[in-house]
Scaffold this motif. Structure first.
Motif, short mmCIF file in Angstrom:
data_model
loop_
_atom_site.label_atom_id
_atom_site.label_comp_id
_atom_site.label_asym_id
_atom_site.label_seq_id
_atom_site.Cartn_x
_atom_site.Cartn_y
_atom_site.Cartn_z
N MET A 1 0.81 -1.22 0.00
CA MET A 1 0.00 0.00 0.00
C MET A 1 0.84 1.27 0.00
O MET A 1 0.41 2.30 -0.51
N ASN A 2 2.03 1.24 0.57
CA ASN A 2 2.84 2.45 0.66
C ASN A 2 3.69 2.63 -0.59
O ASN A 2 4.38 1.70 -1.01
N PRO A 3 3.67 3.84 -1.17
CA PRO A 3 4.43 4.06 -2.40
C PRO A 3 5.93 4.12 -2.12
O PRO A 3 6.36 4.45 -1.01
N PRO A 4 6.74 3.82 -3.13
CA PRO A 4 8.19 3.90 -2.98
C PRO A 4 8.66 5.36 -3.04
O PRO A 4 7.90 6.26 -3.39
N PHE A 5 9.93 5.56 -2.74
CA PHE A 5 10.59 6.86 -2.85
C PHE A 5 9.84 7.96 -2.10
O PHE A 5 9.78 9.10 -2.53
N SER A 6 9.29 7.61 -0.94
CA SER A 6 8.51 8.57 -0.16
C SER A 6 9.42 9.63 0.46
O SER A 6 10.44 9.32 1.07
N MET A 7 9.00 10.87 0.32
CA MET A 7 9.73 11.97 0.94
C MET A 7 8.97 12.51 2.15
O MET A 7 9.29 13.57 2.67
N ARG A 8 7.98 11.74 2.60
CA ARG A 8 7.19 12.11 3.79
C ARG A 8 8.13 12.13 5.01
O ARG A 8 8.93 11.22 5.21
N PRO A 9 8.06 13.19 5.82
CA PRO A 9 8.93 13.25 7.00
C PRO A 9 8.59 12.14 8.00
O PRO A 9 7.43 11.79 8.17
N VAL A 10 9.63 11.60 8.61
CA VAL A 10 9.44 10.57 9.63
C VAL A 10 10.07 11.05 10.94
O VAL A 10 11.03 11.81 10.94
N GLU A 11 9.48 10.59 12.02
CA GLU A 11 9.99 10.92 13.35
C GLU A 11 11.22 10.06 13.62
O GLU A 11 11.37 9.01 13.05
N PRO A 12 12.11 10.45 14.47
CA PRO A 12 12.01 11.58 15.39
C PRO A 12 12.63 12.87 14.84
O PRO A 12 12.49 13.91 15.45
N PHE A 13 13.29 12.82 13.69
CA PHE A 13 14.02 14.01 13.22
C PHE A 13 13.33 14.74 12.06
O PHE A 13 13.82 15.76 11.61
N GLY A 14 12.25 14.20 11.54
CA GLY A 14 11.55 14.84 10.44
C GLY A 14 12.25 14.71 9.10
O GLY A 14 11.97 15.47 8.18
N LEU A 15 13.18 13.77 9.00
CA LEU A 15 13.87 13.55 7.73
C LEU A 15 12.94 12.88 6.73
O LEU A 15 12.06 12.11 7.12
N PRO A 16 13.12 13.14 5.45
CA PRO A 16 12.33 12.42 4.45
C PRO A 16 12.56 10.92 4.57
O PRO A 16 13.69 10.47 4.81
N ARG A 17 11.50 10.15 4.44
CA ARG A 17 11.56 8.70 4.62
C ARG A 17 12.67 8.05 3.79
O ARG A 17 13.39 7.19 4.28
N LEU A 18 12.83 8.46 2.54
CA LEU A 18 13.85 7.86 1.68
C LEU A 18 15.25 8.06 2.27
O LEU A 18 16.07 7.14 2.28
N LEU A 19 15.52 9.25 2.78
CA LEU A 19 16.83 9.51 3.39
C LEU A 19 17.00 8.71 4.68
O LEU A 19 18.09 8.20 4.96
N TRP A 20 15.94 8.63 5.47
CA TRP A 20 15.98 7.89 6.73
C TRP A 20 16.29 6.41 6.50
O TRP A 20 17.18 5.86 7.14
N ILE A 21 15.56 5.79 5.57
CA ILE A 21 15.81 4.36 5.36
C ILE A 21 17.12 4.14 4.61
O ILE A 21 17.75 3.10 4.79
N SER A 22 17.57 5.11 3.82
CA SER A 22 18.88 4.99 3.18
C SER A 22 19.99 5.03 4.22
O SER A 22 20.96 4.26 4.14
N PHE A 23 19.85 5.92 5.22
CA PHE A 23 20.82 5.96 6.31
C PHE A 23 20.89 4.59 7.00
O PHE A 23 21.97 4.06 7.23
N TRP A 24 19.72 4.03 7.34
CA TRP A 24 19.72 2.73 8.02
C TRP A 24 20.23 1.62 7.11
O TRP A 24 20.84 0.67 7.57
N GLY A 25 20.00 1.75 5.81
CA GLY A 25 20.61 0.80 4.88
C GLY A 25 22.12 0.85 4.97
O GLY A 25 22.80 -0.17 4.92
N GLY A 26 22.66 2.07 5.13
CA GLY A 26 24.11 2.21 5.31
C GLY A 26 24.60 1.58 6.59
O GLY A 26 25.66 0.94 6.62
N VAL A 27 23.84 1.73 7.67
CA VAL A 27 24.22 1.11 8.94
C VAL A 27 24.23 -0.41 8.79
O VAL A 27 25.16 -1.09 9.23
N TRP A 28 23.19 -0.97 8.14
CA TRP A 28 23.17 -2.41 7.91
C TRP A 28 24.33 -2.83 7.00
O TRP A 28 24.91 -3.91 7.17
N GLY A 29 24.69 -1.97 6.04
CA GLY A 29 25.85 -2.25 5.18
C GLY A 29 27.14 -2.33 5.98
O GLY A 29 28.03 -3.11 5.67
N MET A 30 27.24 -1.49 7.02
CA MET A 30 28.42 -1.56 7.89
C MET A 30 28.45 -2.88 8.65
O MET A 30 29.53 -3.43 8.89
#
Length: 140
Positions: free
Chosen positions: A35-64
């Motif tokens: 149901m949720n569209p890809p490439f979402s730029m909707r802000p997410v808590e707790p920092f209000g970052l766009p969802r795509l940037l937030w999950i990309s950051f966590w993708g980087g952490v998992w990559g580490m």
């Protein structure tokens, strides 16, 4: 070398989110399976970052984490490490801890929904492995 591998792992995981993870969601979304569209730029808590940037950051952490596994087990295939982290680590967290922190129902309680996180995060792991293997080849 270990720091370069950790940074390469972060870069690979981060880049695999928009190129593999989100493209998998795009395909599932267009097929009517999520149901949720890809490439979402909707802000997410707790920092209000766009969802795509937030999950990309966590993708980087998992990559580490993939890179740390490869440091501990240098003979292990990059692809095996990355896909395993995607399937076992990222998928499990996305079905348990992530929704719990947001006050959402956990997909782990509904076995008919298990395939989505495993598929999408497994594809992320595949992409991370491809990108990291390429970066590791250039590091040598």
């Amino acid at each position: 070398m270990p720091m370069r591998l950790l940074l390469s792992g972060f870069a690979a995981g981060l880049l695999a989110v928009p190129t593999f993870h989100q493209l998998a969601i795009w395909a599932l979304y267009n097929a009517g399976l999520v149901m949720n569209p890809p490439f979402s730029m909707r802000p997410v808590e707790p920092f209000g970052l766009p969802r795509l940037l937030w999950i990309s950051f966590w993708g980087g952490v998992w990559g580490m984490l993939v890179a740390l596994i490869l440091l501990a087990r240098p003979r292990l295939s990059t692809m095996v490490a990355a896909v395993t982290v995607g399937l076992l680590g990222a998928a499990t967290i996305s079905m348990t801890l992530a929704p719990a922190l947001r006050g959402l129902p956990m997909p782990i309680l509904d076995p008919s929904r298990w395939w989505r996180p495993f598929l999408v995060n497994g594809i992320w792991g595949f992409g991370t492995g491809l990108i990291l293997a390429t970066l590791r080849g250039r590091m040598r």
